[in-house]
Design an enzyme around this catalytic site. Structure first.
Site, PDB file in Angstrom:
ATOM      1  N   ARG A 271       0.809  -1.216   0.000  1.00  0.00           N
ATOM      2  CA  ARG A 271       0.000   0.000   0.000  1.00  0.00           C
ATOM      3  C   ARG A 271       0.843   1.266   0.000  1.00  0.00           C
ATOM      4  NH1 ARG A 271      -4.379  -1.857   4.685  1.00  0.00           N
ATOM      5  NH2 ARG A 271      -5.350  -3.541   3.483  1.00  0.00           N
TER       6      ARG A 271
ATOM      7  N   LYS B 110      -0.876 -18.484   8.306  1.00  0.00           N
ATOM      8  CA  LYS B 110      -1.699 -18.668   9.480  1.00  0.00           C
ATOM      9  C   LYS B 110      -1.783 -17.337  10.247  1.00  0.00           C
ATOM     10  CE  LYS B 110       1.551 -19.998  13.098  1.00  0.00           C
ATOM     11  NZ  LYS B 110       1.143 -18.967  14.028  1.00  0.00           N
TER      12      LYS B 110
ATOM     13  N   HIS C  22       4.693 -23.063   9.149  1.00  0.00           N
ATOM     14  CA  HIS C  22       6.138 -23.193   8.952  1.00  0.00           C
ATOM     15  C   HIS C  22       6.740 -24.336   9.758  1.00  0.00           C
ATOM     16  CE1 HIS C  22       6.095 -20.689  12.630  1.00  0.00           C
ATOM     17  NE2 HIS C  22       7.267 -21.228  12.884  1.00  0.00           N
TER      18      HIS C  22
ATOM     19  N   LYS D 228      10.120 -27.697   8.878  1.00  0.00           N
ATOM     20  CA  LYS D 228      11.367 -27.907   9.605  1.00  0.00           C
ATOM     21  C   LYS D 228      11.931 -29.287   9.281  1.00  0.00           C
ATOM     22  CE  LYS D 228      10.366 -24.728  13.382  1.00  0.00           C
ATOM     23  NZ  LYS D 228      11.451 -23.796  13.054  1.00  0.00           N
TER      24      LYS D 228
ATOM     25  N   ASP E 162      -2.649 -19.480  18.641  1.00  0.00           N
ATOM     26  CA  ASP E 162      -1.348 -19.282  18.007  1.00  0.00           C
ATOM     27  C   ASP E 162      -0.563 -20.576  17.863  1.00  0.00           C
ATOM     28  OD1 ASP E 162       0.753 -17.717  16.911  1.00  0.00           O
ATOM     29  OD2 ASP E 162       1.769 -17.712  18.849  1.00  0.00           O
TER      30      ASP E 162
ATOM     31  N   HIS F 267       0.362 -25.685  15.346  1.00  0.00           N
ATOM     32  CA  HIS F 267       1.643 -26.378  15.533  1.00  0.00           C
ATOM     33  C   HIS F 267       1.487 -27.672  16.321  1.00  0.00           C
ATOM     34  CE1 HIS F 267       3.172 -22.852  13.807  1.00  0.00           C
ATOM     35  NE2 HIS F 267       3.595 -22.214  14.873  1.00  0.00           N
TER      36      HIS F 267
ATOM     37  N   LYS G 144       4.905 -18.869  26.372  1.00  0.00           N
ATOM     38  CA  LYS G 144       5.856 -17.773  26.237  1.00  0.00           C
ATOM     39  C   LYS G 144       6.593 -17.581  27.557  1.00  0.00           C
ATOM     40  CE  LYS G 144       4.584 -15.996  22.102  1.00  0.00           C
ATOM     41  NZ  LYS G 144       5.515 -15.792  20.968  1.00  0.00           N
TER      42      LYS G 144
END
Length: 568
Positions: free
Chosen positions: A118, A227, A257, A261, A314, A319, A419
């Site tokens: 943009r 995602k 992703h 791996k 997430d 995953h 986290k």
């Protein structure tokens, strides 16, 4: 008066074959290709040929220039249209991956990157920004100047607002010009590295101007969607419908992703390429399985994004469930995309859906507070930028699932992600059952049960734990390990996951991408958990310090059944 009948003419090739008059239409019946002169004709000749006692028919020689190449083929000449080209994902992951593919000669010479954004940029300005990003995020430094000059010459930029119909009309003309000038015959890969809210709009615009249509004479069209694919089950279904209105499922590549791996890909080879593991890969021999995705970092500068996502959306929905399906899947009939994904979908559908009462006992959520990570003091989640000071978003989730099928019935799968944990690590731990009868009771210590740990990151490798006798008099059994690491075993630099997945998309290999039913099946298992939380009283957050392995309730989740989390 009688009409003369023409005489038949015999030939050596086709005895008694009728001669076709010139005015007669030629026979359109397909005929088999002529048999090579040296091809075996009788059973004896065929047997001798198979035994190597006759020379095989001449065959086309292999191209000597391809000897030693890692791939059997490189992608077709094509244009990669990168939406969201000025965003963080493009700078950190997508462009560095494309540069590495170009540097290692894995992309065709006729290849163009058309960056769509943009902002007002010229070609030279976007190239300068990508150069600066590569100097920070490239997997191999310093940059190869010759490779960069060649790579950058293939980068173009076009400004286009995703809601601007005129911008997409111009995109059609731009791509037509590229196809003519650069000899990329209509092969387009659209990469959506944008905010998820823009996915449906971009797909709709591509369909409106006909950029989804594949040409009969050649020219494929594919789309890569990042995602998260949806926010819950209903939004995922709606997005699948919007995408399905424009693109066929075979054209859609939903990227995760983690599936690119090296160790994740090797998991399939490990299971199905070795005869010693598959016979014991079941409930008779395995006690339980733990899958951990631990991150030492916080939310960094993505507070607003994480507030809407949380650990369940997430990590758990994609995953963790992806890794679980690879561990638990049945052997596919072939190593092809649909065969692999069919087996993964079966696993996800066999995961028992948790009721609200089961969710309260089988799922734990947490949020980190202030603490210490790697000898540095860090702030809590609620003190992060763009985060609600009274946020109820989880930064940690642990869950107990079961797969209701013959292979895994009764075997618990413990999944956790968080986290601000002590270290960054992703691991699959297969805990085997104890031996049925202990022979060595006089041993000073009881060896731990056998364990197989597959490390996905950062130290990619596989570890096997078993019991062994301690040297010396008497019988003393201790646990020892055999450790295999990719770096030391192969002495090669493994490609980044994005390099693998982008190359697969260009080649048309969807094996490592998720299918629509797979995405919806995963959301069907996670959405009820989120809905139960939404209907429950607010949690007492924060409930674990940064630098610890999550809330105490996560340990109790396993302790209730006499188990504990593996120390990583």
């Amino acid at each position: 008066m009688t009409t003369a009948v023409p005489k038949r003419r015999k030939t050596s090739a086709t005895p008694d074959a009728p001669t076709v008059a010139p005015e007669t239409a030629p026979d359109k019946t397909p005929h088999p290709a002529p048999r090579p002169k040296d091809a075996p004709k009788t059973m004896k000749e065929l047997r001798l040929f198979r035994e190597g006692k006759r020379k095989p028919p001449p065959k086309q020689e292999d191209n000597p220039l391809r000897e030693g190449l890692r791939l059997e083929r490189v992608p077709d000449p094509s244009t990669l249209v990168l939406f969201g080209s000025t965003g963080d994902l493009a700078h950190r992951k997508v462009v560095p991956a494309l540069y590495q593919l170009w540097r290692t000669n894995l992309l065709p010479h006729e290849f163009v990157i058309l960056a769509i954004g943009r902002r007002e940029y010229s070609d030279d300005e976007i190239r300068a920004e990508y150069r600066a990003s590569l100097e920070k995020f490239s997997r191999v430094l310093p940059l190869d100047d010759a490779a960069w000059r060649s790579f950058s010459s293939r980068i173009r930029y076009q400004r286009c607002d995703f809601a601007d119909a005129a911008g997409f009309d111009k995109l059609v003309k731009t791509l037509d010009a590229i196809d003519r000038e650069q000899r990329t015959p209509g092969n387009h890969l659209y990469y959506l590295a944008t905010q998820p809210s823009a996915f449906a709009e971009i797909v709709g615009q591509l369909g409106r101007v006909g950029l989804d249509h594949e040409r009969h004479e050649g020219g494929w069209r594919r789309i890569v969607i990042e995602k998260p694919f949806g926010h819950d089950l209903n939004s995922a279904i709606r997005l699948n419908r919007e995408v399905g209105k424009v693109f066929r499922e075979s054209q859609v590549y939903r990227i995760d992703h983690y599936l690119g791996k090296e160790t994740v890909r090797n998991l399939l080879v490990f299971r199905f390429g070795n005869g010693i593991f598959e016979p014991i890969w079941n409930r008779r021999h395995i006690d339980h399985i733990q899958i951990t995705v631990a991150e030492s970092i916080g939310v960094e500068n993505r507070g607003a994004f994480y507030e809407e996502t949380g650990a369940s959306r997430d990590i758990l929905q994609n995953h963790l469930l992806q890794l679980m399906s690879l561990v638990a899947m049945e052997p596919p009939a072939t190593f092809e995309a649909d065969a692999l994904r069919d087996e993964k979908v079966k696993v996800i559908r066999a995961i028992g859906e948790l009721s609200p009462d089961q969710t309260r006992t089988a799922v734990v959520r947490g949020q980190y507070g202030p603490g210490w990570v790697a000898a540095k003091q860090v702030k809590g989640y609620r003190q992060e930028p763009e985060v609600d000071p009274e946020s109820e978003t989880e930064t940690f989730v642990a869950a107990r699932f079961e797969v209701d099928d013959w292979r895994w019935s009764g075997v618990p799968f413990y999944l956790r992600a968080g986290k601000r944990l002590p270290k960054r690590s992703t691991e699959i731990a297969i805990q085997f059952k104890e031996v049925p009868h202990r022979l060595f009771r006089e041993s000073n210590t009881d060896p731990d049960p056998n364990l197989l740990a597959i490390r996905i990151q950062p130290d990619e490798g596989i570890m096997l734990r078993f019991g062994a006798k301690v040297p010396g008099l008497g019988i003393d059994v201790r646990s020892v390990t055999m450790d295999f690491t990719y770096g030391s075993a192969f002495s090669i630099d493994s490609p980044d996951a994005y390099e693998t997945l982008i190359l697969d998309a260009l080649l048309g290999d969807a094996s490592l991408f998720t299918r629509a039913d797979e995405v919806e099946g995963a959301w069907a298992r996670v959405s009820p958990i989120i809905e139960t939380w939404a209907e429950s009283p607010p949690p007492e957050f924060p409930n674990y310090e940064a630098g610890t392995w999550g809330p105490e309730e996560a340990d109790e989740l396993l302790a209730r059944e006499g188990r504990k989390w593996r120390r990583i």
